[in-house]
Design a protein around this motif. Sequence first.
Motif, PDB file in Angstrom:
ATOM      1  N   PHE A   1      41.527  62.883  54.596  1.00 47.94           N
ATOM      2  CA  PHE A   1      40.601  62.044  55.710  1.00 47.94           C
ATOM      3  C   PHE A   1      39.736  61.259  55.336  1.00 47.94           C
ATOM      4  CE2 PHE A   1      40.596  67.325  55.042  1.00 47.94           C
ATOM      5  CZ  PHE A   1      40.953  67.243  56.594  1.00 47.94           C
ATOM      6  N   CYS A   2      39.427  60.403  56.035  1.00 45.71           N
ATOM      7  CA  CYS A   2      38.008  58.856  55.649  1.00 45.71           C
ATOM      8  C   CYS A   2      37.183  59.599  54.861  1.00 45.71           C
ATOM      9  CB  CYS A   2      37.832  58.593  57.094  1.00 45.71           C
ATOM     10  SG  CYS A   2      36.832  57.239  56.895  1.00 45.71           S
ATOM     11  N   PRO A   3      36.507  58.793  53.256  1.00 38.20           N
ATOM     12  CA  PRO A   3      36.172  59.154  52.590  1.00 38.20           C
ATOM     13  C   PRO A   3      35.089  59.142  53.691  1.00 38.20           C
ATOM     14  CG  PRO A   3      37.725  57.837  52.249  1.00 38.20           C
ATOM     15  CD  PRO A   3      38.122  58.200  53.238  1.00 38.20           C
ATOM     16  N   GLU A   4      34.478  57.999  54.575  1.00 39.43           N
ATOM     17  CA  GLU A   4      33.452  57.265  55.008  1.00 39.43           C
ATOM     18  C   GLU A   4      32.635  58.487  55.612  1.00 39.43           C
ATOM     19  OE1 GLU A   4      32.462  53.681  54.777  1.00 39.43           O
ATOM     20  OE2 GLU A   4      33.344  54.150  52.623  1.00 39.43           O
ATOM     21  N   CYS A   5      33.728  58.855  57.211  1.00 44.57           N
ATOM     22  CA  CYS A   5      33.120  59.334  58.266  1.00 44.57           C
ATOM     23  C   CYS A   5      33.740  60.894  58.150  1.00 44.57           C
ATOM     24  CB  CYS A   5      33.420  58.982  59.500  1.00 44.57           C
ATOM     25  SG  CYS A   5      35.357  58.938  59.526  1.00 44.57           S
ATOM     26  N   GLY A   6      34.462  61.092  57.316  1.00 44.64           N
ATOM     27  CA  GLY A   6      35.266  62.833  57.354  1.00 44.64           C
ATOM     28  C   GLY A   6      36.245  62.862  58.996  1.00 44.64           C
TER      29      GLY A   6
ATOM     30  N   ALA B   1      45.302  54.994  58.434  1.00 42.87           N
ATOM     31  CA  ALA B   1      43.887  54.601  58.924  1.00 42.87           C
ATOM     32  C   ALA B   1      42.904  56.059  60.278  1.00 42.87           C
ATOM     33  CB  ALA B   1      44.416  54.097  60.467  1.00 42.87           C
ATOM     34  N   CYS B   2      41.871  55.355  59.354  1.00 42.54           N
ATOM     35  CA  CYS B   2      40.815  56.813  60.553  1.00 42.54           C
ATOM     36  C   CYS B   2      40.599  56.370  62.002  1.00 42.54           C
ATOM     37  CB  CYS B   2      39.292  56.056  59.562  1.00 42.54           C
ATOM     38  SG  CYS B   2      37.992  56.366  60.370  1.00 42.54           S
ATOM     39  N   PRO B   3      40.569  56.935  62.789  1.00 40.90           N
ATOM     40  CA  PRO B   3      40.493  56.585  63.676  1.00 40.90           C
ATOM     41  C   PRO B   3      39.133  55.771  64.585  1.00 40.90           C
ATOM     42  CG  PRO B   3      41.034  59.353  64.004  1.00 40.90           C
ATOM     43  CD  PRO B   3      41.100  58.193  62.610  1.00 40.90           C
ATOM     44  N   ARG B   4      38.721  56.708  63.346  1.00 35.63           N
ATOM     45  CA  ARG B   4      36.817  55.933  64.131  1.00 35.63           C
ATOM     46  C   ARG B   4      36.539  54.803  63.288  1.00 35.63           C
ATOM     47  NH1 ARG B   4      32.104  60.384  63.079  1.00 35.63           N
ATOM     48  NH2 ARG B   4      33.393  61.200  65.024  1.00 35.63           N
ATOM     49  N   CYS B   5      36.802  54.446  61.951  1.00 35.61           N
ATOM     50  CA  CYS B   5      36.096  53.501  60.951  1.00 35.61           C
ATOM     51  C   CYS B   5      37.758  52.275  61.790  1.00 35.61           C
ATOM     52  CB  CYS B   5      36.444  54.027  59.883  1.00 35.61           C
ATOM     53  SG  CYS B   5      34.855  55.139  59.915  1.00 35.61           S
ATOM     54  N   ALA B   6      39.285  52.497  61.929  1.00 37.51           N
ATOM     55  CA  ALA B   6      39.432  51.725  61.962  1.00 37.51           C
ATOM     56  C   ALA B   6      40.135  51.469  60.559  1.00 37.51           C
ATOM     57  CB  ALA B   6      39.429  50.714  62.337  1.00 37.51           C
TER      58      ALA B   6
HETATM   59 ZN   LIG Z   1      36.408  56.685  58.458  1.00 37.72          ZN
END
Ligand SMILES: [Zn+2]
Length: 169
Positions: free
Chosen positions: A22-27, A8-13
């Motif tokens: 790494f999150c493709p959305e925010c890295g 899971a992305c800790p920022r985007c969830a």
């Molecule tokens: Zn993210």
Amino acid sequence: MSSKGPLACPRCAKTYPLDERFCPECGMPLTYAGRGEQEPITDAQERARKIKPQYTDGELVRVAGGRNQAEAELIQGMLLEEGIPSILRRTRGFDVPDFLAAGPRDVMVPEAGYEPARRLLLDAEMGPEESAGEDGIPGIGSPARLLTWVLVGLAGAAVLVWLLYQATA
Ligand SMILES: [Zn+2]
């Protein structure tokens, strides 16, 4: 639920499969989704989430040196605040047992993080070239030293005036 990956992305969830780092959305570095909010975030996770992925590429290069473990860790902390990951290595030629915190350390960063790290440390006056003479004699620019020279100058002028006075009297 079935479409969700274990990370899971800790920022985007948002959740992703294991092959994403790494999150493709925010890295942001991905963490395991199953951990839940109650689980305390470890230091390692906290560090991982500060690291910017654009600074993680390339071979490790030496960007600075600490005179001991504590100083090197200080540099490492400063770099991490800017999202630059680093590791510490015992400087070659200084072989002391591992359990000793003494001895200089090299601070190594990925090539991609070298330039920002170097600029950051230059701004902080911490390297890559250690400034010489920090334990030396203060220069004339230091206030105490300047005052000394002013007093010496005044004393010299006073003597000169007195000599001239004697000569003309
Ligand atoms: Zn993210």
